[in-house]
Design an enzyme around this catalytic site. Structure first.
Site, PDB file in Angstrom:
ATOM      1  N   GLN A  64       9.500  12.128  -4.746  1.00 40.70           N
ATOM      2  CA  GLN A  64       8.456  12.012  -3.826  1.00 40.70           C
ATOM      3  C   GLN A  64       7.828  13.241  -3.128  1.00 40.70           C
ATOM      4  OE1 GLN A  64       9.199   8.776  -1.028  1.00 40.70           O
ATOM      5  NE2 GLN A  64       9.734   7.406  -2.844  1.00 40.70           N
ATOM      6  N   HIS A 210      17.896  -1.824  -2.997  1.00 43.24           N
ATOM      7  CA  HIS A 210      16.793  -1.054  -2.363  1.00 43.24           C
ATOM      8  C   HIS A 210      16.527  -1.929  -0.804  1.00 43.24           C
ATOM      9  CE1 HIS A 210      12.483  -0.870  -1.525  1.00 43.24           C
ATOM     10  NE2 HIS A 210      12.576   0.386  -2.297  1.00 43.24           N
ATOM     11  N   HIS A 272      16.776   3.425   8.289  1.00 41.64           N
ATOM     12  CA  HIS A 272      15.360   2.788   8.959  1.00 41.64           C
ATOM     13  C   HIS A 272      16.150   2.095  10.146  1.00 41.64           C
ATOM     14  CE1 HIS A 272      13.126   5.193   6.140  1.00 41.64           C
ATOM     15  NE2 HIS A 272      13.130   4.208   5.280  1.00 41.64           N
ATOM     16  N   ASP A 323      14.039  11.484   3.259  1.00 46.61           N
ATOM     17  CA  ASP A 323      13.346  10.282   2.821  1.00 46.61           C
ATOM     18  C   ASP A 323      12.397  10.612   1.627  1.00 46.61           C
ATOM     19  OD1 ASP A 323      12.683   7.913   2.041  1.00 46.61           O
ATOM     20  OD2 ASP A 323      11.990   7.200   4.348  1.00 46.61           O
TER      21      ASP A 323
END
Length: 458
Positions: A64, A210, A272, A323
């Protein structure tokens, strides 16, 4: 193998706090052979004004990084995590193994320069762009391990279970075809990575699921049994829509569902955990699991604010992760964590347990290093005898305040500079960053720019 060396720090952050005149001996295996406060600098190979334990990064999606800053234009009246996810899927369908390695190399050199010396890769980009297994099913995971080996960063590679598109065993959507896996597939990836022995003591493996929407409880329970005492990570309670879906499907919120269905303990990291009730916050703290907080990404995606104050009141353990890798800065993660709490509670100096006084910066750094190490499967961490020799030297000449106290100087570094002034970084007994530079960084960033250009041109 590294050579033995001796260093001397005017001030160093040890497990029991800041100490002066600390002599540090590193053995040939890359561990601290001795850490001695109130010593003299004789026969020291190197000297430093201010030393802190290096930071473990407990949550990263390396690929990412290639979209950092590319999702900041409003494309519809109400953008959200879910609209961002569509852009992420488009990137995930294009990245080749070679491109993933190039992205990770550049990212890992940046992490080292920023003070991260170990990273947990939450890896679910398993298959080829058509959704087929590679000849070596661990092809994509191997690229991350090679990038970590070559750049010198520590790695906990977490092959990640991803079986469904949503609650109720919804089949994977077409853009998710590269993520498909089951517990046996994930266990095979871990075995293949372990067999390579890329850098023993520096490259480790664990397991991940996940999320509850992407893997059902039975599969998570089976995979956690395979993991035994190894690290086990999961995304949870990140978005309110996810919580609403979980309640509709199971009658429970995600954190409650997980804690009541699986034996969650110290080897777990709940990433999170943004939206929890007071009871869930207490239960998570008492479980011994690590809350994996990613304040920059959580702010970027509009997730919400973690209930840090009540979590710390219950002696909960937390660490930080980069992240989505939109920004690589452990100092900014911690500063944003604290400032988010100040805005929420309309108070100052929030990030301390109720009965504690003193330096917020020191507490945040010390706590996040210990929580991050626990989440990464590193049993002993910090500037202490026997621990892996991972440390950061701060450049005190770039601090705005010439304070005498080490804690005040560190608070100044964390809260009064735009970026922590990291000068030198040691990982596993080897200097990976000197004078702010990693020897591979320039070439890695050029290769990264080439990859991003190719991906954007597709």
């Amino acid at each position: 193998m590294t050579l033995p060396s001796t260093g001397f720090a005017e001030h160093a952050l040890l497990p029991d706090g800041w100490r002066a005149n600390v002599r540090l001996e590193v053995d040939a295996q890359g561990h601290f052979a001795s850490v001695t406060p109130d010593a003299t600098p004789e026969n020291a190979d190197w000297r430093a004004p201010l030393v802190v334990p290096a930071m473990p990064n407990l949550h990263s999606h390396a690929f990412q990084r290639a979209m950092a800053g590319l999702a900041e234009a409003r494309l519809q009246p109400r953008d959200s995590f879910w609209t961002w996810r569509q852009l992420m899927y488009r990137l995930a369908l294009r990245v080749t193994p070679e491109q993933l390695q190039a992205i990770a190399r550049a990212l890992y050199t940046e992490m080292l320069c920023a003070g991260y010396t170990h990273v947990a890769e939450f890896h679910y980009l398993h298959r080829d762009p058509q959704g087929n297994a590679y000849t070596d099913p661990a092809e994509m995971a191997q690229q991350l391990a090679i990038a970590a080996r070559d750049t010198g960063i520590g790695l906990t590679l977490l092959p990640t279970l991803y079986t469904h598109a949503g609650f109720g065993a919804t089949p994977l959507a077409e853009p998710q075809r590269r993520f498909a896996s089951d517990p046996a597939f994930i266990d095979d990836l871990v075995t293949r990575i372990d067999r390579q022995r890329y850098a023993p003591g520096r490259i480790l493996t664990g397991y991940a699921a996940h999320s509850l929407r992407a893997a059902d409880i039975a599969a998570i329970r089976a995979l956690s049994a395979q993991a035994a005492d190894r690290p086990f990570h999961i995304h949870i309670a990140e978005q309110q829509a996810e919580i609403d879906q979980c309640v509709a499907a199971t009658g429970q919120t995600p954190v409650a569902c997980l804690l009541e269905s699986v034996d969650v303990g110290r080897n777990w990291c709940l990433v999170h955990a943004t939206h929890m009730t007071a009871q869930e916050t207490t239960r998570l703290a008492h479980s011994g699991a690590v809350a994996g907080l990613c304040p920059i990404t959580e702010a970027n995606l509009g997730d919400g604010v973690f209930p840090l104050s009540p979590f710390l009141k219950e002696r909960g353990t937390f660490g930080i992760g980069s992240d989505s890798n939109i920004q690589i800065s452990p100092g900014e993660e911690l500063r944003l964590l604290e400032y988010g709490q100040r805005l929420w509670h309309q108070q100052r100096c929030i990030s301390l347990p109720d009965d504690a006084l003193g330096s917020v910066g020191t507490y945040l750094w010390q706590s996040a290093t210990q929580g991050g190490a626990q989440a990464c499967g590193l049993p002993l961490w910090g500037v202490r005898t026997g621990a892996r020799a991972d440390l950061c030297v701060l450049d005190t000449e770039h601090l705005p305040i010439p304070a005498r106290q080490a804690s005040t100087r560190f608070d100044s570094a964390l809260f009064a500079t735009s970026r922590l002034p990291i000068r030198d970084v040691m990982c596993h007994g080897t200097w990976r960053v000197r004078d702010g530079e990693h020897p591979m960084r320039a070439d890695a960033l050029r290769a990264f720019a080439h990859v991003v250009t190719a991906l954007l041109d597709d």
